[in-house]
Design a protein around this motif. Structure first.
Motif, PDB file in Angstrom:
ATOM      1  N   ILE A   1      -8.119  -0.784   1.229  1.00 47.80           N
ATOM      2  CA  ILE A   1      -7.069   0.051   1.819  1.00 47.80           C
ATOM      3  C   ILE A   1      -6.294   0.811   0.747  1.00 47.80           C
ATOM      4  CG2 ILE A   1      -6.831  -1.474   3.813  1.00 47.80           C
ATOM      5  CD1 ILE A   1      -4.147  -2.411   2.610  1.00 47.80           C
ATOM      6  N   ASN A   2      -6.449   0.431  -0.520  1.00 42.54           N
ATOM      7  CA  ASN A   2      -5.750   1.120  -1.601  1.00 42.54           C
ATOM      8  C   ASN A   2      -6.614   2.162  -2.299  1.00 42.54           C
ATOM      9  OD1 ASN A   2      -2.972   0.139  -1.852  1.00 42.54           O
ATOM     10  ND2 ASN A   2      -3.957  -1.862  -2.022  1.00 42.54           N
ATOM     11  N   ASP A   3      -7.654   2.606  -1.626  1.00 44.50           N
ATOM     12  CA  ASP A   3      -8.441   3.738  -2.102  1.00 44.50           C
ATOM     13  C   ASP A   3      -8.161   4.898  -1.152  1.00 44.50           C
ATOM     14  OD1 ASP A   3     -10.472   5.370  -3.297  1.00 44.50           O
ATOM     15  OD2 ASP A   3     -11.576   3.569  -3.863  1.00 44.50           O
ATOM     16  N   VAL A   4      -9.011   5.923  -1.159  1.00 48.39           N
ATOM     17  CA  VAL A   4      -8.802   7.057  -0.261  1.00 48.39           C
ATOM     18  C   VAL A   4     -10.135   7.501   0.336  1.00 48.39           C
ATOM     19  CG1 VAL A   4      -6.789   7.899  -1.519  1.00 48.39           C
ATOM     20  CG2 VAL A   4      -9.038   8.792  -2.094  1.00 48.39           C
ATOM     21  N   TYR A   5     -10.045   8.215   1.444  1.00 53.64           N
ATOM     22  CA  TYR A   5     -11.191   8.851   2.079  1.00 53.64           C
ATOM     23  C   TYR A   5     -11.257  10.271   1.532  1.00 53.64           C
ATOM     24  CZ  TYR A   5     -13.655  11.243   5.932  1.00 53.64           C
ATOM     25  OH  TYR A   5     -14.506  12.024   6.685  1.00 53.64           O
ATOM     26  N   ASP A   6     -12.142  10.505   0.566  1.00 58.44           N
ATOM     27  CA  ASP A   6     -12.121  11.724  -0.243  1.00 58.44           C
ATOM     28  C   ASP A   6     -12.244  13.008   0.574  1.00 58.44           C
ATOM     29  OD1 ASP A   6     -12.026  10.601  -3.043  1.00 58.44           O
ATOM     30  OD2 ASP A   6     -13.826   9.600  -2.334  1.00 58.44           O
ATOM     31  N   LEU A   7     -13.139  13.030   1.540  1.00 59.18           N
ATOM     32  CA  LEU A   7     -13.306  14.239   2.342  1.00 59.18           C
ATOM     33  C   LEU A   7     -12.025  14.551   3.114  1.00 59.18           C
ATOM     34  CD1 LEU A   7     -15.346  16.420   3.243  1.00 59.18           C
ATOM     35  CD2 LEU A   7     -15.955  14.930   5.151  1.00 59.18           C
ATOM     36  N   GLY A   8     -11.412  13.516   3.641  1.00 59.83           N
ATOM     37  CA  GLY A   8     -10.154  13.710   4.351  1.00 59.83           C
ATOM     38  C   GLY A   8      -9.066  14.247   3.440  1.00 59.83           C
ATOM     39  N   CYS A   9      -9.049  13.787   2.185  1.00 67.53           N
ATOM     40  CA  CYS A   9      -8.053  14.271   1.219  1.00 67.53           C
ATOM     41  C   CYS A   9      -8.226  15.763   0.959  1.00 67.53           C
ATOM     42  CB  CYS A   9      -8.174  13.507  -0.091  1.00 67.53           C
ATOM     43  SG  CYS A   9      -7.661  11.778   0.007  1.00 67.53           S
ATOM     44  N   GLU A  10      -9.477  16.188   0.801  1.00 68.35           N
ATOM     45  CA  GLU A  10      -9.726  17.611   0.546  1.00 68.35           C
ATOM     46  C   GLU A  10      -9.202  18.470   1.695  1.00 68.35           C
ATOM     47  OE1 GLU A  10     -10.769  19.010  -2.079  1.00 68.35           O
ATOM     48  OE2 GLU A  10     -11.916  17.556  -3.237  1.00 68.35           O
TER      49      GLU A  10
ATOM     50  N   CYS B   1       0.855  -1.194   0.000  1.00 67.98           N
ATOM     51  CA  CYS B   1       0.000   0.000   0.000  1.00 67.98           C
ATOM     52  C   CYS B   1       0.886   1.237   0.000  1.00 67.98           C
ATOM     53  CB  CYS B   1      -0.895  -0.024   1.242  1.00 67.98           C
ATOM     54  SG  CYS B   1      -2.124   1.272   1.303  1.00 67.98           S
ATOM     55  N   ASN B   2       0.786   2.057  -1.058  1.00 66.20           N
ATOM     56  CA  ASN B   2       1.627   3.234  -1.167  1.00 66.20           C
ATOM     57  C   ASN B   2       0.975   4.249  -2.106  1.00 66.20           C
ATOM     58  OD1 ASN B   2       2.851   2.879  -4.045  1.00 66.20           O
ATOM     59  ND2 ASN B   2       3.094   0.877  -3.067  1.00 66.20           N
ATOM     60  N   VAL B   3       1.605   5.382  -2.289  1.00 66.12           N
ATOM     61  CA  VAL B   3       0.984   6.450  -3.078  1.00 66.12           C
ATOM     62  C   VAL B   3       0.855   6.084  -4.551  1.00 66.12           C
ATOM     63  CG1 VAL B   3       1.698   8.270  -1.509  1.00 66.12           C
ATOM     64  CG2 VAL B   3       3.193   7.655  -3.416  1.00 66.12           C
ATOM     65  N   TYR B   4       1.610   5.082  -5.009  1.00 63.99           N
ATOM     66  CA  TYR B   4       1.503   4.680  -6.410  1.00 63.99           C
ATOM     67  C   TYR B   4       0.518   3.541  -6.613  1.00 63.99           C
ATOM     68  CZ  TYR B   4       5.571   7.626  -6.957  1.00 63.99           C
ATOM     69  OH  TYR B   4       6.419   8.707  -6.963  1.00 63.99           O
ATOM     70  N   SER B   5       0.058   2.946  -5.526  1.00 62.21           N
ATOM     71  CA  SER B   5      -0.964   1.902  -5.641  1.00 62.21           C
ATOM     72  C   SER B   5      -2.363   2.490  -5.599  1.00 62.21           C
ATOM     73  CB  SER B   5      -0.797   0.874  -4.513  1.00 62.21           C
ATOM     74  OG  SER B   5      -1.095   1.452  -3.245  1.00 62.21           O
ATOM     75  N   LYS B   6      -2.458   3.806  -5.382  1.00 61.48           N
ATOM     76  CA  LYS B   6      -3.749   4.483  -5.281  1.00 61.48           C
ATOM     77  C   LYS B   6      -3.885   5.469  -6.434  1.00 61.48           C
ATOM     78  CE  LYS B   6      -3.570   4.118  -0.239  1.00 61.48           C
ATOM     79  NZ  LYS B   6      -3.858   4.768   1.046  1.00 61.48           N
ATOM     80  N   ASP B   7      -4.829   5.202  -7.315  1.00 63.02           N
ATOM     81  CA  ASP B   7      -4.978   6.039  -8.511  1.00 63.02           C
ATOM     82  C   ASP B   7      -5.162   7.508  -8.174  1.00 63.02           C
ATOM     83  OD1 ASP B   7      -4.679   3.870 -10.179  1.00 63.02           O
ATOM     84  OD2 ASP B   7      -6.831   3.466 -10.332  1.00 63.02           O
ATOM     85  N   LYS B   8      -5.912   7.799  -7.116  1.00 53.50           N
ATOM     86  CA  LYS B   8      -6.194   9.188  -6.777  1.00 53.50           C
ATOM     87  C   LYS B   8      -4.967   9.903  -6.207  1.00 53.50           C
ATOM     88  CE  LYS B   8     -11.119   8.420  -5.964  1.00 53.50           C
ATOM     89  NZ  LYS B   8     -12.211   8.363  -4.970  1.00 53.50           N
ATOM     90  N   CYS B   9      -3.988   9.135  -5.745  1.00 57.79           N
ATOM     91  CA  CYS B   9      -2.787   9.755  -5.185  1.00 57.79           C
ATOM     92  C   CYS B   9      -1.783  10.139  -6.266  1.00 57.79           C
ATOM     93  CB  CYS B   9      -2.110   8.811  -4.194  1.00 57.79           C
ATOM     94  SG  CYS B   9      -3.063   8.500  -2.697  1.00 57.79           S
TER      95      CYS B   9
END
Length: 461
Positions: free
Chosen positions: A434-443, A402-410
């Motif tokens: 676990i390889n997705d993101v919590y969108d509100l937290g990202c914002e 799990c890393n920033v390159y395994s997550k498309d949105k990252c």
């Protein structure tokens, strides 16, 4: 890859891959995005070619000679490798996934019980989807032995006494600190102990040991009395503010305003959370963290997408207030505005964050091992126990990749090397992966980073 934004009168450009931050004038700011696009389209890195292409691309209120001078500055920064820098990390991702990891930190759930009934508690008032329990000394000893045995050549080890409320099991906390210290010399290790407490049971005896043995202590309070008591009451409904504030102030002073945080949570009920930070600062606290609640959307206190504009404005307001305090000689460290623009974390941390499931594990009162405290009680993430060690190595391997390159949105996010891909637990709880993101937290994270960089820019003047 660059990220441009305006904040508090500053034109800020972050070169994502090099980490360089540039504060520029209007013409350079306006040309930078155009130049990035033109270079991607194959226009030569030549000032004349770029000037001609830029003149054809956009109608800008600048003379040709002005643009040429600005483009020369941009090309000079590019030549230095601090603008439009290439990504040097992605090519190492294969080696990164295959790296050897050791356990360096444990979150000891010393008490699955609590004397408060905080409404937003992800641990269900300390129960973690299960039964109330206190960790025994024997289980705690096994946990520390497990940490030493699985830490490889790493010398510095971290142990956080967590709950529930760990002071409800204070004798075991004391005994485990003593036991941990007894392991250090023979095993060539050094323990860094920390404690997270709601303060209800804080007293002079606790403070004495905390100041002697704990490298850091987290003191839970949400801010103003009305804010705190609404969300952090006793089980009988009475507030906790009046009894904890004097204790927290005493402890902070006894630690010379260092190596602690007063840590709060803001919800939809107090979207004016900068006032809570200001209140804590006015009480004399110099180390503050007030973080957004993470809650199911159907909870009335949960933050929603429609709240973002107001929350962004609140972060801007907070940044200006903290800047004014610093200039007035009364600095406050706000945890989420602390960024290191010169050094920063190592490559592994930039790519994968906290190390949950690999380098960092949580231990329940009965000795079960989970990837982190937020996964405790979710049986699909039960990795093993302190007797047998990690038996679900497949879970470890999943977290390891799990890393920033395994997550498309990252991949295309300017904040990726600051947040390191965000929280795996939040991603799983909101997206089932676990390889997705919590969108509100990202914002909110992106906004915090923008504010933090603005503060750095202002202080550098």
């Amino acid at each position: 890859m660059i990220h441009q934004y305006k904040n508090n009168g500053y034109n800020i450009v972050l070169d994502v891959n090099s980490g360089a931050v540039h504060v520029v004038d209007d013409i350079v700011y306006d040309l930078m995005k155009i130049v990035e696009k033109l270079l991607e389209e194959g226009v030569p890195e030549d000032v004349n070619a770029l000037t001609r292409a830029a003149l054809n691309e956009e109608i800008l209120p600048y003379e040709e000679e002005e643009m040429k001078e600005a483009l020369e500055e941009i090309l000079a920064l590019t030549a230095e490798g601090i603008l439009y820098a290439p990504d040097i990390y992605e090519k190492y991702i294969g080696d990164f996934k295959n790296r050897e990891t050791v356990v360096k930190a444990l979150c000891l759930h010393i008490a699955h019980d609590c004397n408060l009934a905080c409404k937003y508690c992800f641990a269900e008032e300390g129960e973690y989807h299960g039964r109330r329990a206190l960790m025994s000394f024997e289980t705690g000893k096994k946990a520390l032995d497990f940490l030493v045995a699985n830490s490889g050549n790493r010398i510095n080890l971290e142990v956080d006494f967590f709950g529930g409320e760990p002071l409800m099991n204070w004798q075991v906390v004391k005994d485990l600190v003593t036991y941990g210290r007894s392991l250090e010399e023979a095993n060539h290790k050094k323990f860094r102990f920390t404690l997270t407490t709601n303060g209800v049971l804080l007293n002079d005896e606790v403070m004495e040991l905390v100041n002697k043995e704990m490298s850091n202590v987290v003191l839970s309070i949400d801010g103003r009395k009305s804010t705190n008591d609404k969300m952090r009451p006793h089980r009988g409904g009475q507030g906790s503010y009046e009894e904890i504030v004097p204790k927290f102030k005493k402890l902070a002073q006894s630690r010379e305003q260092m190596n602690y945080y007063v840590r709060g949570t803001f919800t939809r009920n107090n979207q004016d959370f900068s006032e809570d930070v200001a209140h804590l600062a006015d009480l004399g606290f110099e180390q503050i963290s007030v973080e957004p609640v993470v809650a199911k959307p159907d909870e009335d206190y949960a933050l929603r997408e429609e709240d973002l504009d107001r929350l962004f404005a609140e972060y801007d307001k907070l940044a200006l207030d903290l800047l004014e305090r610093r200039r007035a000689g009364k600095p406050v460290n706000f945890f989420h505005f602390m960024v290191d623009l010169e050094g920063g974390p190592c490559v592994a941390k930039r790519l994968s964050g906290c190390g949950s499931g690999t380098e960092y594990l949580a231990v329940t009162p009965w000795g079960d091992l989970y990837p982190c405290h937020q996964f405790v009680g979710q049986e699909e993430f039960l990795m093993g126990n302190v007797d047998e060690g990690v038996v679900r190595t497949d879970i470890k391997e999943e977290f390891k990749t799990c890393n920033v390159y395994s997550k498309d949105k990252c991949k295309e996010c300017f904040a990726k090397f600051y947040c390191s891909g965000g929280c795996a637990a939040n991603s799983y709880n909101f997206k089932g992966d676990i390889n997705d993101v919590y969108d509100l937290g990202c914002e909110l994270q992106r906004k915090r980073i923008e504010c933090a960089i603005m503060i750095k820019a202002a202080l550098a003047e």
